[in-house]
Scaffold this motif. Structure first.
Motif, PDB file in Angstrom:
ATOM      1  N   THR A 127       0.795  -1.193  -0.183  1.00  0.00           N
ATOM      2  CA  THR A 127      -0.079   0.050   0.177  1.00  0.00           C
ATOM      3  C   THR A 127       1.041   1.355   0.113  1.00  0.00           C
ATOM      4  OG1 THR A 127      -1.902  -1.136   1.184  1.00  0.00           O
ATOM      5  CG2 THR A 127      -2.017   1.360   1.280  1.00  0.00           C
ATOM      6  N   ILE A 128       1.855   1.240   0.975  1.00  0.00           N
ATOM      7  CA  ILE A 128       2.518   2.424   0.832  1.00  0.00           C
ATOM      8  C   ILE A 128       3.211   2.785  -0.476  1.00  0.00           C
ATOM      9  CG2 ILE A 128       2.866   2.575   3.619  1.00  0.00           C
ATOM     10  CD1 ILE A 128       5.842   1.618   2.911  1.00  0.00           C
ATOM     11  N   ARG A 129       3.836   1.749  -1.154  1.00  0.00           N
ATOM     12  CA  ARG A 129       4.543   1.967  -2.305  1.00  0.00           C
ATOM     13  C   ARG A 129       3.805   2.872  -3.348  1.00  0.00           C
ATOM     14  NH1 ARG A 129       5.168  -2.749  -6.516  1.00  0.00           N
ATOM     15  NH2 ARG A 129       3.370  -3.642  -6.457  1.00  0.00           N
ATOM     16  N   LYS A 130       2.417   2.942  -3.253  1.00  0.00           N
ATOM     17  CA  LYS A 130       1.761   3.814  -4.033  1.00  0.00           C
ATOM     18  C   LYS A 130       1.758   5.272  -3.501  1.00  0.00           C
ATOM     19  CE  LYS A 130      -1.476  -0.153  -4.607  1.00  0.00           C
ATOM     20  NZ  LYS A 130      -2.913  -0.563  -4.350  1.00  0.00           N
ATOM     21  N   LEU A 131       2.230   5.601  -2.532  1.00  0.00           N
ATOM     22  CA  LEU A 131       2.567   7.078  -2.215  1.00  0.00           C
ATOM     23  C   LEU A 131       3.563   7.672  -3.111  1.00  0.00           C
ATOM     24  CD1 LEU A 131       2.825   6.686   1.531  1.00  0.00           C
ATOM     25  CD2 LEU A 131       1.352   8.333   0.313  1.00  0.00           C
ATOM     26  N   THR A 132       4.538   6.925  -3.717  1.00  0.00           N
ATOM     27  CA  THR A 132       5.578   7.392  -4.633  1.00  0.00           C
ATOM     28  C   THR A 132       5.481   6.916  -6.001  1.00  0.00           C
ATOM     29  OG1 THR A 132       7.319   5.978  -3.932  1.00  0.00           O
ATOM     30  CG2 THR A 132       6.899   8.086  -2.843  1.00  0.00           C
ATOM     31  N   LYS A 133       4.564   5.693  -6.129  1.00  0.00           N
ATOM     32  CA  LYS A 133       4.711   5.067  -7.675  1.00  0.00           C
ATOM     33  C   LYS A 133       3.306   4.749  -8.058  1.00  0.00           C
ATOM     34  CE  LYS A 133       9.076   2.190  -6.971  1.00  0.00           C
ATOM     35  NZ  LYS A 133       9.404   2.681  -8.099  1.00  0.00           N
ATOM     36  N   TYR A 134       3.247   4.881  -9.274  1.00  0.00           N
ATOM     37  CA  TYR A 134       1.811   4.488  -9.914  1.00  0.00           C
ATOM     38  C   TYR A 134       2.155   2.828 -10.351  1.00  0.00           C
ATOM     39  CZ  TYR A 134       0.252   9.169 -10.251  1.00  0.00           C
ATOM     40  OH  TYR A 134      -0.301  10.389 -10.219  1.00  0.00           O
ATOM     41  N   VAL A 135       1.327   2.044  -9.945  1.00  0.00           N
ATOM     42  CA  VAL A 135       1.485   0.578 -10.165  1.00  0.00           C
ATOM     43  C   VAL A 135       0.041  -0.066 -10.652  1.00  0.00           C
ATOM     44  CG1 VAL A 135       2.087  -1.665  -9.191  1.00  0.00           C
ATOM     45  CG2 VAL A 135       3.086   0.536  -8.356  1.00  0.00           C
ATOM     46  N   GLY A 136       0.305  -0.912 -11.576  1.00  0.00           N
ATOM     47  CA  GLY A 136      -0.874  -1.860 -12.136  1.00  0.00           C
ATOM     48  C   GLY A 136      -0.517  -2.886 -12.880  1.00  0.00           C
ATOM     49  N   SER A 137      -1.359  -4.040 -12.840  1.00  0.00           N
ATOM     50  CA  SER A 137      -1.164  -5.268 -13.740  1.00  0.00           C
ATOM     51  C   SER A 137      -2.361  -5.589 -14.187  1.00  0.00           C
ATOM     52  CB  SER A 137      -0.408  -6.151 -12.604  1.00  0.00           C
ATOM     53  OG  SER A 137      -0.990  -6.443 -11.746  1.00  0.00           O
ATOM     54  N   GLY A 138      -2.246  -6.512 -15.399  1.00  0.00           N
ATOM     55  CA  GLY A 138      -3.384  -7.150 -15.696  1.00  0.00           C
ATOM     56  C   GLY A 138      -3.384  -7.590 -17.232  1.00  0.00           C
ATOM     57  N   GLY A 139      -3.778  -8.578 -17.512  1.00  0.00           N
ATOM     58  CA  GLY A 139      -3.803  -8.952 -19.027  1.00  0.00           C
ATOM     59  C   GLY A 139      -2.389  -9.511 -19.425  1.00  0.00           C
ATOM     60  N   GLY A 140      -1.478  -9.759 -18.420  1.00  0.00           N
ATOM     61  CA  GLY A 140      -0.156 -10.152 -18.965  1.00  0.00           C
ATOM     62  C   GLY A 140       0.740  -8.888 -18.854  1.00  0.00           C
ATOM     63  N   LEU A 141       0.253  -7.894 -18.430  1.00  0.00           N
ATOM     64  CA  LEU A 141       1.124  -6.656 -18.382  1.00  0.00           C
ATOM     65  C   LEU A 141       1.131  -6.093 -17.064  1.00  0.00           C
ATOM     66  CD1 LEU A 141       2.387  -4.396 -20.217  1.00  0.00           C
ATOM     67  CD2 LEU A 141       0.356  -3.136 -20.407  1.00  0.00           C
ATOM     68  N   SER A 142       2.508  -5.501 -16.408  1.00  0.00           N
ATOM     69  CA  SER A 142       2.814  -5.104 -15.254  1.00  0.00           C
ATOM     70  C   SER A 142       3.518  -3.819 -15.559  1.00  0.00           C
ATOM     71  CB  SER A 142       3.652  -6.112 -14.246  1.00  0.00           C
ATOM     72  OG  SER A 142       2.732  -7.149 -14.182  1.00  0.00           O
ATOM     73  N   ILE A 143       3.089  -2.599 -15.026  1.00  0.00           N
ATOM     74  CA  ILE A 143       3.585  -1.387 -15.228  1.00  0.00           C
ATOM     75  C   ILE A 143       3.791  -0.791 -13.768  1.00  0.00           C
ATOM     76  CG2 ILE A 143       3.345   0.972 -16.036  1.00  0.00           C
ATOM     77  CD1 ILE A 143       1.812  -0.149 -18.257  1.00  0.00           C
ATOM     78  N   SER A 144       4.956  -0.112 -13.561  1.00  0.00           N
ATOM     79  CA  SER A 144       5.162   0.677 -12.406  1.00  0.00           C
ATOM     80  C   SER A 144       6.277   1.681 -12.558  1.00  0.00           C
ATOM     81  CB  SER A 144       5.865  -0.494 -11.402  1.00  0.00           C
ATOM     82  OG  SER A 144       6.409   0.293 -10.199  1.00  0.00           O
TER      83      SER A 144
END
Length: 335
Positions: free
Chosen positions: A283-300
């Protein structure tokens, strides 16, 4: 930080000839030596670093699930021995596990120790693992050892907090387990533990309070980012030291506002946060990062890159990234 090991014992749960789970217990505690100390320190360190732990408390001792807490109270009060307590606990666990179709063999470890001025009881279900090794004579030999890497069924009771704050909802912590096999299915039931403090919810509430405080103070974007980074750094430091978030301490490390607005007063109003609670890493890493994953794709990526190296087009739902990480670039070139 080293721990002081007071008691440790092992019991095993094995399948009997008729396919029933049988509990085989030791009659004596393990001797406390360097090897045993190292084992418990490794388990404690591994447990402390596990993310997403749950927290709870003993249910009403008058109901049928209160046997474990009654036994534990007896050993804490020196009314019974650690061996007798552990044997009874092992049989309770065997009876609980036997209710499920996936009953598996394993070794139950119970260790009572002192760490950071508190007494703890650690309960871990360990699996045996067969391995093949080459001896000094270059022969092949098989051996069996405990697989510490798969200690997914574990719980720790803060005995000091339980005795001092029996009304607390968080003196028991536990590993939530793998997806599809939740520890609460039998491990918590055998202890009579009720889910209590939701650490993830507390962390989400803190993030919401930080964002809304920055909005009410009309902070510029750069100052808002700095504010979020300060909160993240504090939480990350607490996590690395095995400590918890303390709202008063956090408020003291945050930059002062010109109108002397207090973050502690702000967060104490409507957010229903505990004065202190465990850090949730995801949870806290979302303070400084945008994070998302789905459909075989992960972005941070770091939030500071949005609008600069990373541009989002809402109409086309696309991200444009300028300046790829070198290792990703090389992989793409090889293809």
């Amino acid at each position: 930080m080293s721990l002081e090991l007071n008691n440790i014992i092992l019991h095993s749960l094995v399948m009997g000839n008729e396919g029933q789970l049988v509990c085989r217990t030791r009659d004596q505690e393990l001797p406390v030596n360097n090897s045993v100390n190292h084992l418990v320190e490794e388990l404690q360190s591994s447990y402390q670093s596990k993310a997403g732990k749950g927290f709870g408390f003993f249910s009403n001792e008058e109901d049928h699930n209160g046997e474990f807490s009654r036994l534990l109270q007896q050993v804490v009060s020196d009314e019974t021995s650690f061996v007798e307590f552990s044997q009874s606990a092992a049989h309770l666990l065997a009876n609980e596990v036997s209710k499920y179709e996936f009953a598996e063999e394993g070794v139950l470890l119970l260790a009572k120790y002192t760490w950071v001025a508190s007494d703890y009881l650690l309960l871990v279900m360990l699996a045996n693992k067969d391995t093949v090794m080459v001896t000094d004579e270059l022969d092949i030999s098989s051996s069996r050892h405990l697989d510490l890497s798969k200690a997914q069924l574990a719980a720790r009771i803060d005995l000091t907090q339980w005795q001092r704050e029996p009304e607390s909802n968080r003196y028991i912590s536990y590993v939530k387990g793998r997806v599809g096999r939740k520890v609460a299915d039998f491990f918590l039931d055998f202890m009579g533990c009720q889910p209590g403090l939701d650490a993830k919810q507390q962390n989400v509430g803190l993030m919401k309070a930080v964002d809304e405080f920055c909005q009410t103070q009309a902070l510029p974007e750069t100052e808002t980012k700095e504010y979020r980074e300060t909160v993240f750094n504090y939480c990350a430091e607490q996590l690395s030291q095995g400590e918890e978030v303390e709202l008063k301490t956090l408020a003291e490390v945050l930059p002062e506002q010109q109108n002397e607005a207090s973050f502690y007063d702000f967060v104490s109003q409507d957010y229903e946060l505990e004065e202190r609670f465990p850090v949730d890493r995801s949870t806290i890493r979302k303070l400084t990062k945008y994070v998302g994953s789905g459909g075989g794709l992960s972005i941070s990526f770091d939030q500071k890159h949005l609008g600069e190296r990373v541009v989002y087009d809402e109409l086309t739902d696309t991200l444009t990234i300028t300046g790829l990480p070198p290792n990703l670039r090389e992989q793409l070139k090889r293809k």
